[in-house]
Design an enzyme around this catalytic site. Sequence first.
Site, PDB file in Angstrom:
ATOM      1  N   THR A  43      40.442  65.131  45.362  1.00 33.14           N
ATOM      2  CA  THR A  43      39.947  64.575  44.109  1.00 33.14           C
ATOM      3  C   THR A  43      39.139  63.302  44.328  1.00 33.14           C
ATOM      4  O   THR A  43      38.040  63.149  43.794  1.00 33.14           O
ATOM      5  CB  THR A  43      41.122  64.289  43.156  1.00 33.14           C
ATOM      6  OG1 THR A  43      41.749  65.528  42.800  1.00 33.14           O
ATOM      7  CG2 THR A  43      40.636  63.603  41.883  1.00 33.14           C
ATOM      8  N   CYS A  44      39.650  62.374  45.121  1.00 31.16           N
ATOM      9  CA  CYS A  44      39.004  61.072  45.269  1.00 31.16           C
ATOM     10  C   CYS A  44      37.575  61.200  45.789  1.00 31.16           C
ATOM     11  O   CYS A  44      36.648  60.630  45.229  1.00 31.16           O
ATOM     12  CB  CYS A  44      39.817  60.169  46.189  1.00 31.16           C
ATOM     13  SG  CYS A  44      39.126  58.509  46.346  1.00 31.16           S
ATOM     14  N   CYS A  49      37.269  59.138  42.520  1.00 34.74           N
ATOM     15  CA  CYS A  49      36.913  57.737  42.767  1.00 34.74           C
ATOM     16  C   CYS A  49      35.504  57.535  43.306  1.00 34.74           C
ATOM     17  O   CYS A  49      34.758  56.687  42.804  1.00 34.74           O
ATOM     18  CB  CYS A  49      37.892  57.110  43.769  1.00 34.74           C
ATOM     19  SG  CYS A  49      39.568  57.727  43.721  1.00 34.74           S
ATOM     20  N   LYS A  52      32.561  58.815  41.021  1.00 31.44           N
ATOM     21  CA  LYS A  52      32.631  57.983  39.820  1.00 31.44           C
ATOM     22  C   LYS A  52      32.061  56.600  40.091  1.00 31.44           C
ATOM     23  O   LYS A  52      31.302  56.059  39.270  1.00 31.44           O
ATOM     24  CB  LYS A  52      34.075  57.854  39.356  1.00 31.44           C
ATOM     25  CG  LYS A  52      34.283  56.889  38.208  1.00 31.44           C
ATOM     26  CD  LYS A  52      35.717  56.406  38.152  1.00 31.44           C
ATOM     27  CE  LYS A  52      36.041  55.512  39.346  1.00 31.44           C
ATOM     28  NZ  LYS A  52      37.462  55.114  39.390  1.00 31.44           N
ATOM     29  N   TYR A 185      42.120  54.735  31.975  1.00 37.47           N
ATOM     30  CA  TYR A 185      41.041  54.194  32.805  1.00 37.47           C
ATOM     31  C   TYR A 185      39.895  55.172  32.989  1.00 37.47           C
ATOM     32  O   TYR A 185      38.728  54.774  33.032  1.00 37.47           O
ATOM     33  CB  TYR A 185      41.581  53.709  34.153  1.00 37.47           C
ATOM     34  CG  TYR A 185      42.004  54.789  35.112  1.00 37.47           C
ATOM     35  CD1 TYR A 185      41.127  55.254  36.073  1.00 37.47           C
ATOM     36  CD2 TYR A 185      43.283  55.333  35.078  1.00 37.47           C
ATOM     37  CE1 TYR A 185      41.496  56.252  36.966  1.00 37.47           C
ATOM     38  CE2 TYR A 185      43.668  56.321  35.965  1.00 37.47           C
ATOM     39  CZ  TYR A 185      42.775  56.776  36.906  1.00 37.47           C
ATOM     40  OH  TYR A 185      43.148  57.762  37.778  1.00 37.47           O
ATOM     41  N   GLU A 189      36.167  54.187  31.849  1.00 32.53           N
ATOM     42  CA  GLU A 189      35.134  54.146  32.890  1.00 32.53           C
ATOM     43  C   GLU A 189      33.948  55.033  32.526  1.00 32.53           C
ATOM     44  O   GLU A 189      32.781  54.622  32.646  1.00 32.53           O
ATOM     45  CB  GLU A 189      35.730  54.573  34.230  1.00 32.53           C
ATOM     46  CG  GLU A 189      36.666  53.528  34.814  1.00 32.53           C
ATOM     47  CD  GLU A 189      37.425  54.001  36.041  1.00 32.53           C
ATOM     48  OE1 GLU A 189      37.927  53.162  36.792  1.00 32.53           O
ATOM     49  OE2 GLU A 189      37.517  55.242  36.246  1.00 32.53           O
ATOM     50  N   HIS A 444      33.115  26.661  44.962  1.00 36.14           N
ATOM     51  CA  HIS A 444      32.285  26.367  43.794  1.00 36.14           C
ATOM     52  C   HIS A 444      30.804  26.559  44.116  1.00 36.14           C
ATOM     53  O   HIS A 444      30.367  26.219  45.213  1.00 36.14           O
ATOM     54  CB  HIS A 444      32.532  24.913  43.354  1.00 36.14           C
ATOM     55  CG  HIS A 444      31.761  24.513  42.139  1.00 36.14           C
ATOM     56  ND1 HIS A 444      32.109  24.931  40.866  1.00 36.14           N
ATOM     57  CD2 HIS A 444      30.649  23.754  42.000  1.00 36.14           C
ATOM     58  CE1 HIS A 444      31.260  24.423  39.998  1.00 36.14           C
ATOM     59  NE2 HIS A 444      30.353  23.709  40.655  1.00 36.14           N
ATOM     60  N   GLU A 449      37.088  30.703  41.392  1.00 36.40           N
ATOM     61  CA  GLU A 449      37.713  29.381  41.486  1.00 36.40           C
ATOM     62  C   GLU A 449      38.639  29.101  40.313  1.00 36.40           C
ATOM     63  O   GLU A 449      39.573  28.287  40.415  1.00 36.40           O
ATOM     64  CB  GLU A 449      36.654  28.279  41.589  1.00 36.40           C
ATOM     65  CG  GLU A 449      35.809  28.075  40.342  1.00 36.40           C
ATOM     66  CD  GLU A 449      34.755  26.985  40.537  1.00 36.40           C
ATOM     67  OE1 GLU A 449      35.144  25.825  40.737  1.00 36.40           O
ATOM     68  OE2 GLU A 449      33.553  27.333  40.513  1.00 36.40           O
TER      69      GLU A 449
END
Length: 466
Positions: A43-44, A49, A52, A185, A189, A444, A449
């Site tokens: 599937t992945c 995944c 997708k 999800y 997505e 930064h 941060e």
Amino acid sequence: MSETYDYDLFVIGAGSGGVRAARLTALGGKRVAVAEEFRVGGTCVIRGCVPKKFMVMASEVSHALEIAEGYGWSFEGASFDWPKFIQTKDVEIARLSGIYAANLGKAGVDLVHGRAVLKDAHTVEILKKDGGRDRIITAEKILIATGGRPWKPDDLPGVEHAITSEEAFHLPELPKRILIAGGGYIAVEFAGIFAGLGVETTLLYRGPNILRGFDDDVRAHLAGEIEKRGIKVILGSRHASIEQTETGLLNRLENGHDIETDVVMFATGRVPYVQGLGLETAGVALTENGAIKVDGFSRTTADNIWAIGDVTDRMNLTPVAIREAVAFHETVYRDNPQAFDYDAVATAVFSQPPVGVVGLTESEARHSCPGAVDVYLTRFRPMKYAFTGSDERVLMKLVVDAASQKVVGVHIVGPEAPEMIQLAAIAVKAGLTKAQWDATCAVHPTMAEELVTLKEKQASGHVSAG
């Protein structure tokens, strides 16, 4: 290997978990075979995944172009070619599937093409695509790693007109209008994907808010943010029926509203892929939810049969299936019993904007921590959007056990959240305290941060007596 069997280990399913277990065991000197009825990668790699994520990245370009205009760039005449993208995506998926197959071969694993059906606790029958019998194979041990499949409500009138995520990867043309049913999800997505590609997108969910099981602040924040991207969100309702018309598909909703779209996609959950595997014949029991029942070491109710990954419905994530495969190999073939630890596993939702979470939600913490819970939360406009006039906001939230001061949950909604949460997961898994987070010097200017500069406590309280 006992001379009685053809193989020491026979794996059913060549997805991420099955491939990892097969390779490790073969590299350890055992005779191993893997059966796969579709394509190597599971599937992945094939229909989950990886493709997708390609679709997410393609759809994000439109938003990037909008931002770029704020920085002085101009892209007149920019357009998107869906057939070209699908072709390129499929070429890459084929390449990745080939790598998986090649790695099995290099490790000495025999790849068997066909559907494996258990005939008894040590025997599998390989069926051809036309349903005919191919061969009989015996093995001392068997590992089931067949994953899951999308679910659709079969009793819904007109559901035959709807697709699932698997068909969404191969649509012949990009629709102008789509309705996606679901609030998990996958639904969120794909809503972002189609909206980003210019499709008029509606997200329909029967619950009070999207992403059930996630932190309530994350759910509320993301619902607002995806609407800013043009997605229409309908909550508290579901389909009554789907009707084919001359101009499209008419979605009749239980709230009395009708919406016509070109495509209807159901992303209402996935179920373990156990149909027709012959589990009962081999003595393999299922849970009440239809998953293969296993103990902490992935052993089924049959002594010589194990199961890992989504087919066990424990924590349905590709990296978890791989870790379960490693634990299986260590336990069974290296005399090193291991049970995967499901605590503090990070996960990401590749929505737009994306979500990254690890650890406990605020609600879970208030029920599991012995005393008070401290919450640190911030919402801010990222620096990237300062030139564009966008009002999109990032959410970052730390959940802290007040007694130990350990950070037990981290929740991020915003650009690069999945990348940030991977590193935050190390700190949560290690049990670092809020003071140790604060002692880490900030980088930064970055969004990340904020995770080490949160000082103002949002809330503190004890679990209610009720």
